[in-house]
Design a protein around this motif. Structure first.
Motif, PDB file in Angstrom:
ATOM      1  N   GLU A 185     -29.998  11.600  19.701  1.00 34.60           N
ATOM      2  CA  GLU A 185     -31.040  11.237  20.665  1.00 34.60           C
ATOM      3  C   GLU A 185     -30.685  11.739  22.061  1.00 34.60           C
ATOM      4  O   GLU A 185     -31.561  12.226  22.797  1.00 34.60           O
ATOM      5  N   LYS A 186     -29.422  11.642  22.411  1.00 37.21           N
ATOM      6  CA  LYS A 186     -28.990  12.123  23.732  1.00 37.21           C
ATOM      7  C   LYS A 186     -29.165  13.634  23.840  1.00 37.21           C
ATOM      8  O   LYS A 186     -29.633  14.155  24.863  1.00 37.21           O
ATOM      9  N   PHE A 214     -25.035   5.032  13.139  1.00 40.42           N
ATOM     10  CA  PHE A 214     -25.700   4.614  14.372  1.00 40.42           C
ATOM     11  C   PHE A 214     -25.213   5.439  15.563  1.00 40.42           C
ATOM     12  O   PHE A 214     -26.006   5.895  16.405  1.00 40.42           O
ATOM     13  N   GLU A 215     -23.904   5.661  15.644  1.00 42.70           N
ATOM     14  CA  GLU A 215     -23.361   6.467  16.726  1.00 42.70           C
ATOM     15  C   GLU A 215     -23.849   7.910  16.635  1.00 42.70           C
ATOM     16  O   GLU A 215     -24.119   8.559  17.654  1.00 42.70           O
ATOM     17  N   GLU A 246     -18.898  -0.449   8.846  1.00 44.33           N
ATOM     18  CA  GLU A 246     -18.263   0.704   9.479  1.00 44.33           C
ATOM     19  C   GLU A 246     -19.089   1.971   9.250  1.00 44.33           C
ATOM     20  O   GLU A 246     -19.239   2.793  10.164  1.00 44.33           O
ATOM     21  N   VAL A 247     -19.623   2.136   8.045  1.00 44.35           N
ATOM     22  CA  VAL A 247     -20.447   3.319   7.764  1.00 44.35           C
ATOM     23  C   VAL A 247     -21.739   3.268   8.570  1.00 44.35           C
ATOM     24  O   VAL A 247     -22.168   4.279   9.149  1.00 44.35           O
ATOM     25  N   GLY A 294     -29.514  -3.369  20.638  1.00 49.26           N
ATOM     26  CA  GLY A 294     -28.784  -4.625  20.713  1.00 49.26           C
ATOM     27  C   GLY A 294     -28.769  -5.360  19.386  1.00 49.26           C
ATOM     28  O   GLY A 294     -27.749  -5.955  19.003  1.00 49.26           O
ATOM     29  N   MET A 295     -29.894  -5.311  18.681  1.00 48.04           N
ATOM     30  CA  MET A 295     -29.955  -5.959  17.375  1.00 48.04           C
ATOM     31  C   MET A 295     -28.982  -5.316  16.396  1.00 48.04           C
ATOM     32  O   MET A 295     -28.296  -6.001  15.626  1.00 48.04           O
ATOM     33  N   ILE A 296     -28.913  -3.976  16.431  1.00 51.76           N
ATOM     34  CA  ILE A 296     -27.992  -3.272  15.542  1.00 51.76           C
ATOM     35  C   ILE A 296     -26.555  -3.609  15.883  1.00 51.76           C
ATOM     36  O   ILE A 296     -25.717  -3.846  15.002  1.00 51.76           O
ATOM     37  N   GLU A 297     -26.238  -3.640  17.180  1.00 47.29           N
ATOM     38  CA  GLU A 297     -24.876  -3.970  17.601  1.00 47.29           C
ATOM     39  C   GLU A 297     -24.513  -5.396  17.155  1.00 47.29           C
ATOM     40  O   GLU A 297     -23.387  -5.638  16.699  1.00 47.29           O
TER      41      GLU A 297
END
Length: 241
Positions: free
Chosen positions: A199-200, A192-193, A186-187, A230-233
């Protein structure tokens, strides 16, 4: 106490068929029987014999309980291989302990140096509870966790080091291990978010800076996104498990 221990096993283990099978084929119950005899001899000051009984119990059951440990009634050591309970440990009534659990110390200090577990505590497989700490009533400790600090009652603890992830265990089933939160994931997801948000914002600032210039050159190509997101997700979602 033996009757209470037998009743607890039938209540918590659906594989328990009859009392004869439980009595002769459950090492957790056998280790407790050995321990209660060794503990009684230990309290009245008999030398050597209590430790020898504990040693025999470890040989036959794979469970090591020091004769000085205080074990309450209705305690269920499920499977039990590799369980170690130290000399000054206290295990409250109706605790549930899985294989590979250690209730140990953290050094060579004298006096009370092992943990105290309250009643109805569940300690998951491979968990380590170390030092003279207090574990409250109805606490659930996730498998593989390392607990080094006091834990309040009615909470769930997971991770290395153990962290409280739930504040109310009153209505939870002690065997619902699949409902334990993954705090570390969760952390990492929150970080990541936050990185994606930054970045955005950076891309928006970059676009605005290019539009403000009057240069005739085309902006350089941006690097193509790779599969790292994708790997992180996949990692955060349990890699497909």
């Amino acid at each position: 106490m033996l009757i209470t221990d037998l009743r607890t096993i039938f209540e918590r283990d659906p594989a328990a068929r009859n009392w004869l099978e439980v009595l002769f084929c459950y090492p957790g119950l056998q280790a407790l029987i050995f321990h209660r005899l060794a503990h009684w001899l230990y309290k009245i000051g008999i030398p050597f014999i209590p430790r020898f009984i504990s040693h025999l119990s470890r040989f036959f059951t794979g469970i090591e309980i020091h004769p000085g440990a205080l074990i309450g009634q209705g305690v269920f050591i499920d499977h039990g291989m590799g369980v170690v309970i130290g000399e000054t440990a206290i295990v409250g009534d109706y605790a549930l302990i899985y294989q590979g659990v250690t209730l140990g110390g953290t050094g060579k200090e004298s006096g009370k140096r092992h943990p105290t577990l309250g009643s109805h505590v569940v300690v998951g497989a491979g968990a380590k509870v170390l030092g003279n700490i207090q574990i409250g009533d109805r606490v659930r400790i996730g498998a593989g966790s390392v607990v080094l600090r006091d834990v309040p009652s009615n909470t769930t603890v997971v991770g290395i080091p153990g962290r409280v992830t739930r504040q109310n265990n009153l209505n939870s089933n002690a065997l619902d291990h699949d409902k334990v939160r993954d705090v570390e994931a969760e952390v990492i997801r929150a970080l990541f978010e936050r990185v994606k948000s930054l970045e955005k914002q950076f891309e928006q600032l970059e676009q605005s800076s290019f539009s403000a210039t009057e240069l005739g050159d085309e902006p350089t190509d941006k690097p193509k996104s790779n599969n790292s997101d994708g790997m992180i997700e996949d990692f955060l979602d349990g890699a497909g498990i």
